[in-house]
Design a protein around this motif. Structure first.
Motif, PDB file in Angstrom:
ATOM      1  N   LEU A  29      -0.161 -13.590   1.168  1.00  0.00           N
ATOM      2  CA  LEU A  29       0.913 -12.666   1.509  1.00  0.00           C
ATOM      3  C   LEU A  29       0.277 -11.352   1.914  1.00  0.00           C
ATOM      4  CD1 LEU A  29       3.399 -13.323  -1.441  1.00  0.00           C
ATOM      5  CD2 LEU A  29       3.176 -14.569   0.720  1.00  0.00           C
ATOM      6  N   GLU A  30       0.789 -10.738   2.964  1.00  0.00           N
ATOM      7  CA  GLU A  30       0.210  -9.478   3.438  1.00  0.00           C
ATOM      8  C   GLU A  30       1.313  -8.499   3.792  1.00  0.00           C
ATOM      9  OE1 GLU A  30      -3.052  -7.787   6.715  1.00  0.00           O
ATOM     10  OE2 GLU A  30      -2.915  -9.940   6.272  1.00  0.00           O
ATOM     11  N   SER A  31       1.104  -7.248   3.411  1.00  0.00           N
ATOM     12  CA  SER A  31       1.987  -6.154   3.797  1.00  0.00           C
ATOM     13  C   SER A  31       1.208  -5.250   4.743  1.00  0.00           C
ATOM     14  CB  SER A  31       2.440  -5.370   2.563  1.00  0.00           C
ATOM     15  OG  SER A  31       3.192  -4.221   2.928  1.00  0.00           O
ATOM     16  N   THR A  32       1.818  -4.926   5.887  1.00  0.00           N
ATOM     17  CA  THR A  32       1.152  -4.059   6.851  1.00  0.00           C
ATOM     18  C   THR A  32       1.920  -2.753   7.001  1.00  0.00           C
ATOM     19  OG1 THR A  32       2.317  -4.832   8.839  1.00  0.00           O
ATOM     20  CG2 THR A  32       0.420  -6.129   8.087  1.00  0.00           C
ATOM     21  N   GLY A  33       1.194  -1.719   7.441  1.00  0.00           N
ATOM     22  CA  GLY A  33       1.774  -0.388   7.524  1.00  0.00           C
ATOM     23  C   GLY A  33       1.952   0.120   8.939  1.00  0.00           C
ATOM     24  N   ASN A  34       2.245   1.413   9.014  1.00  0.00           N
ATOM     25  CA  ASN A  34       2.596   2.180  10.209  1.00  0.00           C
ATOM     26  C   ASN A  34       4.081   1.998  10.519  1.00  0.00           C
ATOM     27  OD1 ASN A  34       0.183   3.520  10.769  1.00  0.00           O
ATOM     28  ND2 ASN A  34      -0.633   1.777  11.917  1.00  0.00           N
ATOM     29  N   SER A  85       5.322  -2.194  10.696  1.00  0.00           N
ATOM     30  CA  SER A  85       5.249  -2.636   9.301  1.00  0.00           C
ATOM     31  C   SER A  85       5.961  -3.973   9.092  1.00  0.00           C
ATOM     32  CB  SER A  85       5.862  -1.590   8.369  1.00  0.00           C
ATOM     33  OG  SER A  85       5.015  -0.484   8.221  1.00  0.00           O
ATOM     34  N   LYS A  86       5.261  -4.880   8.387  1.00  0.00           N
ATOM     35  CA  LYS A  86       5.789  -6.223   8.150  1.00  0.00           C
ATOM     36  C   LYS A  86       5.417  -6.706   6.758  1.00  0.00           C
ATOM     37  CE  LYS A  86       4.830  -7.684  12.940  1.00  0.00           C
ATOM     38  NZ  LYS A  86       4.069  -8.650  13.777  1.00  0.00           N
ATOM     39  N   LEU A  87       6.131  -7.732   6.327  1.00  0.00           N
ATOM     40  CA  LEU A  87       5.750  -8.560   5.199  1.00  0.00           C
ATOM     41  C   LEU A  87       5.502  -9.948   5.764  1.00  0.00           C
ATOM     42  CD1 LEU A  87       5.456  -9.095   2.116  1.00  0.00           C
ATOM     43  CD2 LEU A  87       7.891  -9.629   2.105  1.00  0.00           C
ATOM     44  N   LEU A  88       4.313 -10.524   5.470  1.00  0.00           N
ATOM     45  CA  LEU A  88       3.906 -11.774   6.092  1.00  0.00           C
ATOM     46  C   LEU A  88       3.466 -12.795   5.058  1.00  0.00           C
ATOM     47  CD1 LEU A  88       1.661  -9.885   8.591  1.00  0.00           C
ATOM     48  CD2 LEU A  88       3.549 -11.307   9.395  1.00  0.00           C
ATOM     49  N   GLN A  89       3.757 -14.047   5.335  1.00  0.00           N
ATOM     50  CA  GLN A  89       3.145 -15.158   4.609  1.00  0.00           C
ATOM     51  C   GLN A  89       2.261 -15.885   5.608  1.00  0.00           C
ATOM     52  OE1 GLN A  89       5.553 -18.576   3.394  1.00  0.00           O
ATOM     53  NE2 GLN A  89       4.453 -18.654   1.452  1.00  0.00           N
ATOM     54  N   LEU A  90       0.980 -16.067   5.252  1.00  0.00           N
ATOM     55  CA  LEU A  90      -0.020 -16.590   6.179  1.00  0.00           C
ATOM     56  C   LEU A  90      -0.715 -17.814   5.605  1.00  0.00           C
ATOM     57  CD1 LEU A  90      -1.707 -13.132   6.909  1.00  0.00           C
ATOM     58  CD2 LEU A  90       0.020 -14.248   8.340  1.00  0.00           C
ATOM     59  N   GLY A 123       5.224   0.058   5.347  1.00  0.00           N
ATOM     60  CA  GLY A 123       4.898  -0.890   4.295  1.00  0.00           C
ATOM     61  C   GLY A 123       3.632  -0.537   3.549  1.00  0.00           C
ATOM     62  N   GLU A 124       3.607  -0.853   2.247  1.00  0.00           N
ATOM     63  CA  GLU A 124       2.438  -0.569   1.409  1.00  0.00           C
ATOM     64  C   GLU A 124       2.128  -1.773   0.517  1.00  0.00           C
ATOM     65  OE1 GLU A 124       0.198   1.759   1.231  1.00  0.00           O
ATOM     66  OE2 GLU A 124       0.972   3.272   2.615  1.00  0.00           O
ATOM     67  N   GLY A 125       1.686  -1.535  -0.705  1.00  0.00           N
ATOM     68  CA  GLY A 125       1.223  -2.595  -1.586  1.00  0.00           C
ATOM     69  C   GLY A 125       2.297  -3.602  -1.961  1.00  0.00           C
ATOM     70  N   ILE A 126       1.842  -4.818  -2.329  1.00  0.00           N
ATOM     71  CA  ILE A 126       2.749  -5.887  -2.749  1.00  0.00           C
ATOM     72  C   ILE A 126       2.210  -6.554  -4.005  1.00  0.00           C
ATOM     73  CG2 ILE A 126       3.774  -6.430  -0.512  1.00  0.00           C
ATOM     74  CD1 ILE A 126       1.696  -8.645  -0.187  1.00  0.00           C
TER      75      ILE A 126
END
Length: 263
Positions: free
Chosen positions: A64-69, A73-78, A97-100
């Protein structure tokens, strides 16, 4: 400034460090008596260089990844081996987006300055609710199986009730009695909190009962490697732990790779 201009500041920091005291690799690992080691790389995995990584978590055999700007900004499952996107939630223009972290199949996602925590069903990515966050800027996030633990870019870690996000206690992070600034992305493992420290090429291992840094792991070589592939690769950020294999995953902002490593 911490977020949008991270690459510029990282470059200036790199130049400054190499003009002063440094170790043989040029990474900023001060000689403080804390044990410093270099982790071994188990495997190298693909990572989308458009991702401004703010949070990384291993869950249900996926990353799982959270991206910023603002905007991207997204929440992803990879898929961890291929980087293929399995699920995705876009945060929109107003949220950074920040920490998860995942606790009891509930996924929590911090935002930077928006004073908001998004709460999702970790299996479906369906948003359950939003919770208020009033401890400052949101940076990193993890949990100890009971409480949510958050960093704000300061030298403190903050423990919250997962249901209400009421602040329960504050833990000061220190190294030989000196405050450790810029504590960022977090991962709790067996009584220790592993943390990125913004603008530094190492991970610190923090005793969760005392806040003391007990070890450091030098990832300067990995940072050098990704910059040779992508000159725009920014700072180290992102720590995830696979409890089955007992291996860690690490990456950074705009990095072309995720590394599976063994401390």
């Amino acid at each position: 400034m911490k977020k949008q201009y991270g690459f510029l500041l990282s470059t200036l920091s790199f130049l400054f460090i190499n003009c002063g005291d440094s170790d043989s690799t040029g990474t900023n690992v001060p000689d403080s008596g804390i044990p410093v080691s270099t982790p071994s790389v188990v495997s190298t995995l693909p990572h989308d260089t458009s991702y401004f990584t703010e949070g990384l978590e291993f869950y249900d055999s996926t990353l799982l990844e959270s991206t910023g700007n603002y905007g991207p900004s997204k929440l992803l499952q990879l898929h961890p081996n291929t980087g293929k996107v399995l699920k995705e939630v876009k945060l929109g223009e107003k949220f950074f987006g920040e920490g998860i972290t995942v606790l009891h199949d509930t996924l929590y996602q911090l935002t930077w300055k928006e004073k908001t925590v998004f709460v999702y069903d970790a299996k479906t990515f369906k948003k359950i609710k939003e919770l208020p966050f009033d401890a400052g800027e949101g940076w990193g996030m993890t949990n100890d199986g009971k409480n949510i633990i958050v960093s704000t870019g300061s030298s403190n870690l903050y423990y919250f009730d997962p249901g209400t996000f009421k602040l329960l206690r504050t833990l000061a992070v220190t190294e030989n009695g000196t405050s450790v600034p810029n504590v960022n992305e977090l991962e709790y493992v067996d009584g220790y909190i592993y943390a990125n420290q913004w603008q530094y090429d190492y991970i610190v291992k923090i005793d969760a009962s005392t806040g003391n840094v007990v070890a450091k792991y030098d990832l300067g070589g990995l940072h050098d490697s990704v910059r040779r592939i992508n000159p725009n690769a920014d700072v180290l950020n992102g720590i995830a732990y696979n409890r089955t294999t007992k291996k860690f995953y690490v990456t950074g902002k705009h990095w072309p790779q995720v590394y599976e490593i063994q401390f």
